[in-house]
Write a protein that holds these residues in place. Structure first.
Motif, short mmCIF file in Angstrom:
data_model
loop_
_atom_site.label_atom_id
_atom_site.label_comp_id
_atom_site.label_asym_id
_atom_site.label_seq_id
_atom_site.Cartn_x
_atom_site.Cartn_y
_atom_site.Cartn_z
N PHE A 170 0.83 -1.20 0.00
CA PHE A 170 0.00 0.00 0.00
C PHE A 170 0.87 1.25 0.00
CE2 PHE A 170 -3.59 -2.60 0.68
CZ PHE A 170 -4.75 -1.83 0.70
N PHE A 171 0.35 2.29 -0.63
CA PHE A 171 0.98 3.61 -0.63
C PHE A 171 0.43 4.40 0.56
CE2 PHE A 171 0.75 8.10 -2.00
CZ PHE A 171 2.10 8.35 -2.25
N PHE A 172 1.32 5.01 1.36
CA PHE A 172 0.93 5.67 2.61
C PHE A 172 1.04 7.19 2.52
CE2 PHE A 172 1.11 1.48 4.27
CZ PHE A 172 0.45 1.49 5.50
N PRO A 173 0.43 7.91 3.47
CA PRO A 173 0.46 9.37 3.44
C PRO A 173 1.86 9.96 3.45
CG PRO A 173 -1.25 8.64 4.96
CD PRO A 173 -0.49 7.41 4.53
N ASP A 174 2.83 9.25 4.02
CA ASP A 174 4.21 9.77 4.04
C ASP A 174 4.97 9.46 2.76
OD1 ASP A 174 4.66 7.05 4.26
OD2 ASP A 174 5.66 7.13 6.21
N GLY A 175 4.29 8.89 1.76
CA GLY A 175 4.92 8.59 0.48
C GLY A 175 5.61 7.24 0.43
N SER A 221 -4.18 9.59 -0.47
CA SER A 221 -3.43 9.58 0.79
C SER A 221 -3.05 8.16 1.19
CB SER A 221 -4.26 10.23 1.89
OG SER A 221 -5.51 9.55 2.04
N PHE A 222 -3.88 7.19 0.76
CA PHE A 222 -3.68 5.79 1.16
C PHE A 222 -4.40 4.92 0.13
CE2 PHE A 222 -5.39 2.15 3.79
CZ PHE A 222 -4.17 1.55 4.07
N THR A 223 -3.65 4.01 -0.49
CA THR A 223 -4.26 3.15 -1.49
C THR A 223 -3.39 1.93 -1.74
OG1 THR A 223 -5.16 3.05 -3.75
CG2 THR A 223 -3.16 4.35 -3.44
N MET A 233 -8.39 8.73 0.85
CA MET A 233 -8.11 7.29 0.80
C MET A 233 -8.83 6.69 -0.39
SD MET A 233 -8.28 5.86 4.74
CE MET A 233 -10.05 5.72 4.68
N HIS A 234 -8.14 5.86 -1.16
CA HIS A 234 -8.78 5.23 -2.32
C HIS A 234 -8.95 3.75 -2.04
CE1 HIS A 234 -10.14 4.60 -6.34
NE2 HIS A 234 -9.09 3.91 -6.73
N LEU A 235 -10.15 3.40 -1.56
CA LEU A 235 -10.51 2.02 -1.28
C LEU A 235 -11.76 1.70 -2.10
CD1 LEU A 235 -10.17 2.17 2.60
CD2 LEU A 235 -8.59 1.00 1.05
N THR A 236 -11.76 0.55 -2.74
CA THR A 236 -12.89 0.12 -3.55
C THR A 236 -13.33 -1.26 -3.09
OG1 THR A 236 -11.61 -1.00 -5.27
CG2 THR A 236 -11.92 1.39 -5.51
N ARG A 237 -14.35 -1.78 -3.74
CA ARG A 237 -14.83 -3.12 -3.42
C ARG A 237 -13.71 -4.15 -3.59
NH1 ARG A 237 -20.05 -3.57 -1.10
NH2 ARG A 237 -20.32 -5.80 -0.77
N ALA A 238 -12.79 -3.88 -4.48
CA ALA A 238 -11.71 -4.83 -4.76
C ALA A 238 -10.78 -5.03 -3.57
CB ALA A 238 -10.90 -4.34 -5.96
N ASP A 239 -10.74 -4.07 -2.68
CA ASP A 239 -9.84 -4.16 -1.52
C ASP A 239 -10.48 -4.90 -0.36
OD1 ASP A 239 -7.67 -2.48 -2.60
OD2 ASP A 239 -9.15 -0.87 -2.49
N GLY A 240 -11.74 -5.34 -0.52
CA GLY A 240 -12.46 -5.89 0.61
C GLY A 240 -12.98 -7.29 0.42
#
Length: 377
Positions: A75-80, A232-234, A363-370
Motif C-alpha cells: 500500500f501507498f501511505f500518506p508519508d509517500g 493519501s492511502f491506497t 483514501m482510495h478504497l474500492t470493493r476490490a480491496d475488501g
C-alpha cells in the motif's frame, strides 16, 4: 486441550470439512464455510508476487474450531512510503453456532494482529455484526465507505428491490410507478440533470482488454506513478499488481483501459455481483475497481458505466472512499445510498494514517480491496 492457531495444511482438510459440516447443520448461511483446500486458489503465495493469501486454522486436539485468511499487499501511505500490510478476511468461528467456543473469534483476530500488526478489515456487513463490534471495542479506527448506485432499468428495480418493498403500501406504490412509466420518467430527469452538470472532457477511446499485459503495461505503469499522490492511502495499482489481481482467466470480470491519443488516462474493472435475495431477479453489476489521472475520473466512470449498460445490467453498484471519485460517480448519474461497507484499521496501522480525519477524504478504497473477491464483489 488449548486451541492452537497454525497455518492451514493439507492434513487439516478433513477436519475443515467436518467444521464446515457443523456450520451447515446449524441452519446458518450455506456460504458461511471455510476454504476447502489448504492451498489458496486465489492469490497463492509465490516467489514472484508481493500479493498473496495465507490461511490459518484454530485446532483443538485435532478438531478445527475456526479459521481466517490473511492477504498481504503493498500500500501507498500518506508519508509517500510503500509498505506491505495485511487484510484480515473470512474469519469463521464455531462460536457462531456453539457458545462453548465463543472465544475462538477473539483468538483468531489476536493471532492475525501478531502476524501482521499493520492490519485492516473492509466490508463486514455493517456495525451490527460481531466482527466490527469487536474491532470498535478494541479501539480500531473505523469509518463507512460510501456506497453509490445507478438504476439502469427502473421497472425491474421498482418491482425487485426487496429492501424498499417492505410493506404492502410500498409494494403497491412501487408497482404503480413501474407500470405507469413514472419510474422511467423520473430516472430520465435525474440523469438529464446530472448530464447538464457533468464535466466536459475531450473524447477518449475505451478498450476492453483480456488482462493488463505487456501492450498496456507501460501506459498503466505511468498512470500509477502520476496519480498515486492524489491518494493519501491506497493499494499499489501498478501494472504488475493488476496482472496478479485481475488475470485473464478470471473471465467473470471485464477490464477496460481508457486512452486519449494512445495514452492510458484510466482503467476500470467491472463485473456481475452474485445473486442476493434483496435484489430479487435483477442483474446487478459493479464497478469493482478503478484508477485514473487527475481530472479524468469522470471519463473512467462514464465508460465503466457504459460497459455495464451494454452488458444489460439492471442496477450498478460501487463503493468508493475517495471523495473525488464519489463526486465523479454522482456526476455520472449515481445516487448515494446507505453503506454497510466498513473500513477498520488496527492501532499500528492507524498511527500511520494520522490524523485520520485529514487522511480519510483521499483514501482510495474500492470493493476490490475488501470482502469476497474474486467471486463476490
Amino acid at each position: 486441550m488449548a486451541i492452537v492457531i497454525q497455518p492451514y495444511r493439507t492434513e487439516h482438510e478433513p477436519a475443515v470439512a467436518d467444521f464446515n459440516q457443523r456450520l451447515r447443520q446449524s441452519g446458518e448461511d450455506e456460504n458461511l464455510v471455510f476454504y476447502r483446500w489448504a492451498q489458496p486458489r486465489w492469490l497463492p503465495r509465490t516467489a514472484e508476487s508481493r500479493i498473496y493469501n495465507e490461511f490459518f486454522v484454530a485446532v483443538d486436539g485435532g478438531i478445527v474450531r475456526g479459521g481466517y485468511a490473511l492477504k498481504s499487499q503493498d500500500f501507498f501511505f500518506p508519508d509517500g512510503q510503500i509498505r506491505s500490510i495485511g487484510y484480515y478476511h473470512h474469519p469463521l468461528s464455531e462460536g457462531i453456532v456453539n457458545k462453548a467456543h465463543a472465544m475462538v473469534g477473539a483468538l483468531l483476530l489476536r493471532d492475525a494482529m501478531q502476524r501482521a500488526p499493520l492490519l485492516y478489515c473492509l466490508g463486514m456487513g455493517g456495525y451490527d455484526r460481531p466482527l466490527p463490534q469487536m474491532l470498535v471495542r478494541l479501539g480500531w479506527t473505523h469509518c463507512l465507505v460510501p456506497f453509490f448506485f445507478r438504476v439502469v432499468n427502473p421497472s425491474r428495480f421498482l418491482t425487485n428491490m426487496q429492501t424498499l418493498r417492505s410493506s404492502a403500501t410500498r409494494k403497491t406504490l412501487m408497482d404503480l410507478a413501474a407500470y405507469s412509466g413514472a419510474g422511467w420518467a423520473g430516472l430520465k430527469l435525474v440523469h438529464g440533470y446530472r448530464a447538464l452538470r457533468a464535466p466536459r472532457s475531450p473524447n477518449a477511446q475505451c478498450y476492453e482488454v483480456a488482462g493488463f499485459e505487456a501492450s498496456d503495461a507501460e501506459s498503466v505503469e505511468s498512470l500509477w506513478e502520476q496519480s498515486r499522490k492524489t491518494c493519501s492511502f491506497t493499494a499499489v495499482r501498478n501494472a504488475k499488481a493488476l496482472r496478479v489481481l485481475y488475470p485473464p482467466y478470471e473471465t467473470h470480470l471485464t477490464r477496460i483501459v481508457i486512452k486519449r491519443y494512445g495514452t492510458a488516462i484510466g482503467w476500470a474493472v467491472v463485473g456481475e455481483r452474485r445473486k442476493d435475495a434483496k435484489y430479487g431477479n435483477m442483474r446487478v453489476g459493479s464497478v469493482v475497481d478503478c484508477f485514473a489521472l487527475p481530472g479524468e475520473l469522470y471519463s473512467v466512470v462514464q465508460y465503466a458505466t457504459k460497459t455495464l449498460e451494454r452488458l444489460s445490467f439492471d442496477l450498478i453498484l460501487s463503493n468508493q472512499s475517495h471523495q473525488a471519485w464519489g463526486e465523479a460517480f454522482k456526476a455520472a448519474g449515481y445516487l448515494p445510498g446507505p453503506s454497510n461497507f466498513i473500513f477498520a484499521a488496527s492501532k499500528k496501522l492507524a498511527e500511520l494514517l494520522a490524523p485520520f480525519e485529514e487522511v480519510r477524504p483521499r483514501m482510495h478504497l474500492t470493493r476490490a480491496d475488501g470482502d469476497g473477491l474474486p467471486g463476490n464483489f
